[in-house]
Write an enzyme that holds these catalytic residues in place. Structure first.
Site, PDB file in Angstrom:
ATOM      1  N   ASP A 171       0.732  -1.113  -0.015  1.00  0.00           N
ATOM      2  CA  ASP A 171       0.153   0.075   0.131  1.00  0.00           C
ATOM      3  C   ASP A 171       1.154   1.221  -0.040  1.00  0.00           C
ATOM      4  OD1 ASP A 171      -2.029   2.078   0.567  1.00  0.00           O
ATOM      5  OD2 ASP A 171      -3.273  -0.146   0.789  1.00  0.00           O
ATOM      6  N   HIS A 198      -3.117   3.876  -3.619  1.00  0.00           N
ATOM      7  CA  HIS A 198      -2.650   3.261  -2.613  1.00  0.00           C
ATOM      8  C   HIS A 198      -1.209   2.667  -3.032  1.00  0.00           C
ATOM      9  CE1 HIS A 198      -6.012   2.990   0.195  1.00  0.00           C
ATOM     10  NE2 HIS A 198      -6.777   2.893  -0.702  1.00  0.00           N
ATOM     11  N   GLU A 258     -10.051   3.517  -4.481  1.00  0.00           N
ATOM     12  CA  GLU A 258     -10.035   4.773  -4.040  1.00  0.00           C
ATOM     13  C   GLU A 258      -8.938   5.660  -4.704  1.00  0.00           C
ATOM     14  OE1 GLU A 258     -11.365   4.317   0.645  1.00  0.00           O
ATOM     15  OE2 GLU A 258      -9.330   3.612   0.186  1.00  0.00           O
TER      16      GLU A 258
END
Lengths: 646, 575
Positions: free
Chosen positions: A294, A348, A419
């Protein structure tokens, strides 16, 4: 036994001579049948002996100090009642023995087909185990490993090694496994995982027959068979016991039964991940989704891109080496679990991707560790791949190739896609003319995704990976979804809350989904906000009852054909490996029964039956006996007094 | 800056693979790709040199002056000199062993030129009883010439022990190369420190679920590392009675989950010794008259009548607030005889205790009210009648306890309940005898009112310091920030506070993770009572969490490691 094959009933309609001839024929037929069946039976009894106790390591455990037990349990109205032992005389039963013989199957997950269990138990010891395979072919090697695993887990129940000197009720315990399709050695979405078990005594021997279409069904059968075995601490200093007879038919309701662990926010040792896989195998979960990287860190050492871990790991020793990953993939496979590794992109991604400039590849990622972070990402530190840098796609292809080869998995692939923060790209790309080609940056994201998908195909030797998973996002919403995500190829992992329109929309648009609803199946929730400001992202905690009682296909009226399955997710902002087990278990076990058995849900009351509490409690103890620190369901009193705390 | 150390830091640290750390202007230690500036090879070393409180937890309350310069220690040459009298000598000797163990946990193999560490421990008092009024203050001075000399002075051994704990937090491992490492400490320093509250407690509950002795020891290790000083052991409840009573073996024979899940008197005494060396005293609680049941069933068989009523009665919702039910039978005179014997056992476990916890939690009137044996001899069934009954039970229990302790006038702790209502507490509970442990929410005025009436208090703010919340019912979880920011009532009558780890949903598998590091957040509130908030404490707290983990206490992570490796960078504002 076999005489009923003789045609006695035709006699009355025949004449004398005919009768004599017929009798002769019939007798010959009977003899032939008898011989044939006998031969068959002998064949049955001598399959290939694959495994015996001799190979086993049994840890030495000394007899516990002599202390008289306090309690005995008696099965009254399908419930074990705790009673004080008043004197030394009379039968006493341990809770384990009472539970196994009292009303509930004690199996977890509950099989979907018919189950009949014997009402008697017999004593045995692990040295009496012999494993036979009636299979030849590539699956045999996997079966050998599975035998060794089940054998270890049975001998792992032993709490007093001296018990082998006791007399046992049976002289041999044979486990015979037939795999019909011995060529299947890789778990796929359409792999038949069903199995049947027949356990019955033959004279002084106990024989457990497991029949399955594939190895993966067979190993589930072994798992179920091992759940019919327990340690009875009361029987003369302790002994292993098993039900004297049983038949089980079983087949999962969903093909994809996943569990996700995040090793990027905080590192988890390989050992702890393997322990997780042991837990998964125990409850027949079959996909370990490894969110390996991430924006915070990149602990995976890729053979062709070691720079990512070099720049992205928390410390040089907090990494996963390629050979360790390969070993883990094997470890999982023999336990019926496939491993998919997700390197989330384009968002991420930050730490680790900073090597580009050193190597003349330019900025591979932008906004890396940029502050104030709340402008450019959902949680610190920020970072997103740079869609404008063509080198990014070359790096991605290399990365995909490594991931496919490390996991030996090219039927499903997880691309991430979670996201994306368009503001990050907007700020960065304003410096750059390309920005003005996009009036809507979702199209930039879409184009990135299409390019990445092409690179994935290239990395897979020019063949499309059949099922590419992406997290649900704005891109998986209308109108972008139909433009960028091909429903024949892309599977959406729907993580939004169950009352969001995402999931029903995806299904009505014809997409296949994996359900990971945040309000039921996010196991990390409930620990408050970990940064000084911002929301408590997903409080409260989801107790196991919430996990268990989530049945989205019923609650949202989804077409089950489009639901590949479900996945529980454990993000690791607020835990490290010391809390991994209790955070996952027994809640992931509760989830496992939802996707394996999919029991009925009464939406007017959401009542959970007493039997579920009793069986899950047993499963929790089973996990603990496997060295997994599963959490307690309730005070010990409730365990010792089934039904009394509801 | 000491030239030699600086050289080592500059040159040798560069040979270490991975990250290096920098102490920024704002006292944050931040990870960096190797830069030409002054850097440290680990965050712990950086933390040792960075900020006014470095990595100390809890932060000292007095004067703190610490040097930036570091000194390498030759641990092979450690000398501890004890300057004390009587029992204090032996006590400090054991504390020294504990300290050495802590240093040895850092596996170092230092063979380069480093300095000897000499520690001088000076205790004025020879008393080795840890009591509520014990002075736990200390001063620590570190000076370096040919050797590093650390002098710790305290009025009592317990202060000195805290000083040594502080010193242990000023020593860390210094990695010189991939293979070589030494211990390192500050060249100079001076700390004066004294706790804000006398009572800094953690409640554990071994009745709902059993906890092993080694788990309890890990709790004590965590407490010692955070200068907490009271382990409140809620050892029995309606679910089980795991304590082996010498005088009444029936208690655990009937009440333990199994013959193995018990605590013998020797076990308890061993734990008390283990705790004392770590500056922790153990206060046992025998909750009564409610929260009993398992273990009290044998009365009728022994010809003593019903010692308890409603025991394990179903449907439980009619007779208690949590299964299984049970309450003592205040009408049966034998109950008091049994209590007297049990109190004798408790006193034997700790003959010098200045406090004992009598429980008094959550009496459920409907239980007594549904028992003829009780209602038959009550004049009416009003609430007052039941409260009077309860109060008379409490008085009789107190008389028995006093009898056992020869009227020592031990302080007795009771939970807040109907009986402690400010409107009539004074008619039931004499304030010179009872300390009230309040467990009402933060916004509740009750502690203030009780304090005004003159009662001494221990505060366990239910909606901040109940560590079991967040996993059942609608209770929320209180993370370390909420725990830290819980400012409790101040005032002379406030002894301090306790975080409570009730045991319904925890056992050996997860109790340490659930308790730690949150209990340590309360520890700083109780020791330092800072005017600052969790935000200013972050850097030290993250380090302390790692310290707990390193010392074998399975403390949970509270942020992604990136945030603890890059202090201040996970805040939402710019520096």
């Amino acid at each position: 036994m076999r005489g009923h094959f003789c045609p006695w009933k035709r006699r009355e309609r025949m004449k004398q001579g005919e009768l004599r001839r017929a009798l002769l024929v019939a007798t010959l037929l009977c003899v032939f049948l008898f011989v044939y069946l006998y031969w068959q039976q002998t064949a049955d009894e001598t399959p290939h002996l694959l495994y015996t106790y001799k190979h086993l390591y049994v840890p030495f455990r000394s007899a516990p100090a002599e202390q008289a037990p306090q309690w005995t349990w008696q099965c009254i109205n399908q419930r074990c009642e705790r009673q004080r032992i008043k004197s030394d005389v009379g039968d006493v039963a341990s809770l384990a023995t009472c539970s196994m013989l009292c009303g509930s199957t004690q199996l977890w997950p509950q099989p979907t087909g018919p189950v009949t269990l014997g009402s008697k138990a017999v004593t045995f010891n692990h040295r009496l185990l012999d494993f036979y395979s009636k299979t030849t072919g590539p699956a045999n090697e996997l079966l050998l490993a599975a035998f060794s695993i089940v054998n270890d887990s049975i001998s792992g129940l032993v709490q007093n090694s001296d018990y082998i000197h006791q007399k046992t009720d049976i002289t041999k315990f044979k486990i015979i496994v037939s795999i019909l399709d011995a060529t299947t050695v890789k778990l796929k979405l359409n792999t038949d995982e069903s199995y049947t078990i027949t356990l019955k005594p033959h004279g002084t021997e106990l024989v457990g027959n497991i029949t399955a279409k594939t190895f993966f069904g067979a190993r589930h059968g072994l798992e179920t068979l091992s759940q019919l075995i327990w340690w009875d601490e009361y029987h003369e200093g302790g002994t292993l016991k098993i039900l004297k007879g049983a038949t089980v038919q079983d087949n999962p309701m969903f093909a994809y039964r996943g569990l996700m662990v995040d090793t990027a926010r905080n590192f988890m040792s390989m050992e702890s991940l393997k322990r997780t896989i042991v837990g998964m195998a125990s409850v027949k979960l079959n996909v370990f989704h490894w969110h390996v990287s991430d924006s915070q860190s990149f602990p995976l050492v890729l053979p062709n891109l070691p720079q990512l871990a070099k720049h992205g790991a928390y410390a040089p020793d907090l990494v996963y080496k390629p050979e360790e990953v390969k070993e883990m993939v094997e470890f999982a496979k023999v336990r019926g679990v496939r491993v998919i590794i997700e390197v989330d992109t384009p968002a991420h991604a930050g730490n680790g991707w900073t090597f580009g400039q050193d190597e003349g590849l330019g900025e591979l990622a932008v906004c890396v560790n940029e502050r104030p972070w709340s402008l450019y990402c959902g949680e610190p530190p920020c970072g997103q791949l740079n869609p404008d840098n063509p080198n990014v796609y070359d790096v991605l292809e290399k990365l995909y190739k490594d991931l496919i080869s490390l996991t030996d998995e090219n039927e499903i692939f997880h691309m991430g896609g979670d996201e994306v923060n368009l503001e990050c790209w907007a700020q960065h790309l304003q410096k750059n003319s390309n920005y003005y080609n996009y009036t809507d940056l979702h199209d930039l994201w879409g184009d990135f995704t299409l390019k990445a998908l092409n690179r994935l195909t290239a990395a897979n030797g020019g063949k499309k990976v059949p099922h590419v998973i992406v997290w649900s996002s704005n891109l998986s919403k209308r109108p972008y979804i139909t433009k960028y995500l091909d429903k024949e190829n892309v599977v959406v992992q729907s993580w939004g809350a169950s009352q969001w329109p995402d999931t029903p929309d995806l299904v009505s648009d014809g997409y296949k989904i994996i359900v990971s609803h945040v309000d039921a199946w996010y196991l990390d929730c409930g620990f408050g906000r970990w940064r000084e400001t911002g929301d408590a992202a997903c409080d409260p905690y989801r107790p196991w009852q919430t996990v268990y009682n989530h049945r989205p296909w019923q609650q949202l009226h989804l077409n089950k054909k489009q639901v590949m399955g479900g996945e529980v997710c454990l993000w690791s902002e607020q835990l490290e490996e010391g809390s991994l087990d209790p955070r996952l278990w027994p809640r992931a076990a509760a989830f496992a029964e939802r996707v394996w058995t999919d029991p009925q849900l009464d939406m007017s009351t959401y009542t959970i039956l007493e039997d579920v509490y009793t069986r899950l409690n047993t499963q929790r103890d089973r996990l603990v006996s496997k060295g997994i620190a599963a959490e307690a369901l309730w005070p010990g009193w409730c365990k010792q007094n089934p039904g009394m705390c509801l | 800056m000491n030239i030699k150390v600086k050289l080592i830091l500059l040159i040798l640290a560069y040979n270490v693979d991975g990250w290096v750390w920098q102490c920024e202007q704002n006292n944050n230690c931040v990870r960096t790709e190797k830069s030409p500036n002054y850097t440290y090879p680990s965050i712990n070393t950086c933390r040792l040199a960075c900020g006014s409180f470095r990595s100390l937890w809890p932060q000292p309350t007095g004067k703190v002056a610490l040097s930036q310069e570091l000194e390498l220690i030759d641990i092979r040459d450690l000398q501890i000199v004890i300057n004390a009298q009587g029992d204090a000598v032996q006590y400090l000797d054991k504390v020294s062993d504990y300290f050495k163990e802590l240093l040895n946990m850092e596996k170092t193999n230092c063979d380069i030129e480093a300095k000897k560490l000499k520690i001088v421990l000076i205790s004025t008092s020879s008393d080795v009883n840890l009591l509520w009024k014990t002075d736990e203050s200390y001063s620590l001075k570190i000076e370096t010439d040919n050797e590093i000399k650390a002098t710790i002075t305290g009025p009592t051994v317990f202060g000195v022990r805290h000083g040594l704990e502080t010193l242990s937090q000023l020593v860390t491992k210094y990695k010189i190369s991939e293979q070589k490492s030494c211990l390192v400490t500050l060249k100079n320093g001076k700390i004066n420190d004294t706790p804000a509250y006398a009572h800094r407690g953690l409640l554990i509950d071994t009745a709902r679920n059993y906890q092993s002795l080694s788990t309890i020891k890990r709790h004590i290790d965590g407490m010692a590392s955070s200068k907490m000083n009271v382990l409140h052991w809620h050892i029995t409840d309606s679910q089980s009675f795991p304590l082996v009573s010498t005088r009444i073996p029936n208690m655990s024979n009937y009440g333990a989950y199994s013959e193995k899940q018990t605590y013998s008197p020797e076990d308890v005494k061993d734990l008390m010794d283990y705790a004392l060396i770590r500056g922790v005293r153990v206060i046992l609680e025998l909750d009564a008259p409610a929260h009993v049941g398992s273990g009290w069933e044998w009365g009728p068989e022994a010809g003593l009548g019903n010692l308890g009523v409603c025991i394990h009665q179903q449907p439980w919702r009619s007779y208690c607030i949590q299964p299984p039910c049970g309450q003592l039978n205040p009408m049966n005179p034998n109950v008091y005889k049994v209590l007297e014997l049990l109190y004798q056992d408790f006193v034997d476990l700790n003959p010098n205790a200045d406090m004992f916890h009598m429980g008094g939690d959550e009496v459920f009137i409907p239980c007594w009210n549904s028992t003829n044996e009780i209602t038959d001899s009550l004049k009416d069934r009003s609430e007052k009648a039941f409260l009077d009954l309860w109060a008379s039970f409490q008085q009789k229990a107190l008389d028995k306890y006093d009898k056992v302790r020869n009227n020592h006038k031990t302080n007795l702790i009771l939970w807040t309940s109907h009986l402690t209502n400010p409107a009539y507490i004074e008619s039931y509970l004499p304030k010179d005898r009872y300390i009230i442990q309040t467990w009402v929410p933060q916004e509740d005025e009750l502690p203030k009112e009780l304090l005004k009436l003159g009662y001494k208090l221990i505060i366990s703010t239910k909606n901040k310091w109940y560590l079991d919340h967040g996993f059942w019912g609608t209770t929320p979880y209180y993370n370390w920030r909420a725990v830290y920011n819980n400012i409790i009532l101040r005032g002379e009558g406030v002894l301090g506070g306790e975080v409570c780890m009730w045991g319904e949903l925890v056992d050996n598998q997860n109790v340490l993770q659930r308790t730690w590091p949150r209990a340590a957040a309360a520890a700083e509130r109780l020791w330092s009572d800072p005017s600052t908030t969790s935000e200013q404490a972050e850097n030290r707290f993250f380090t302390h969490r790692d310290r707990l983990l390193f010392r074998g206490i399975n403390a949970e992570a509270v942020v992604p490691k990136w945030c603890s490796q890059n202090e201040g960078k996970c805040n939402s504002y710019l520096p």
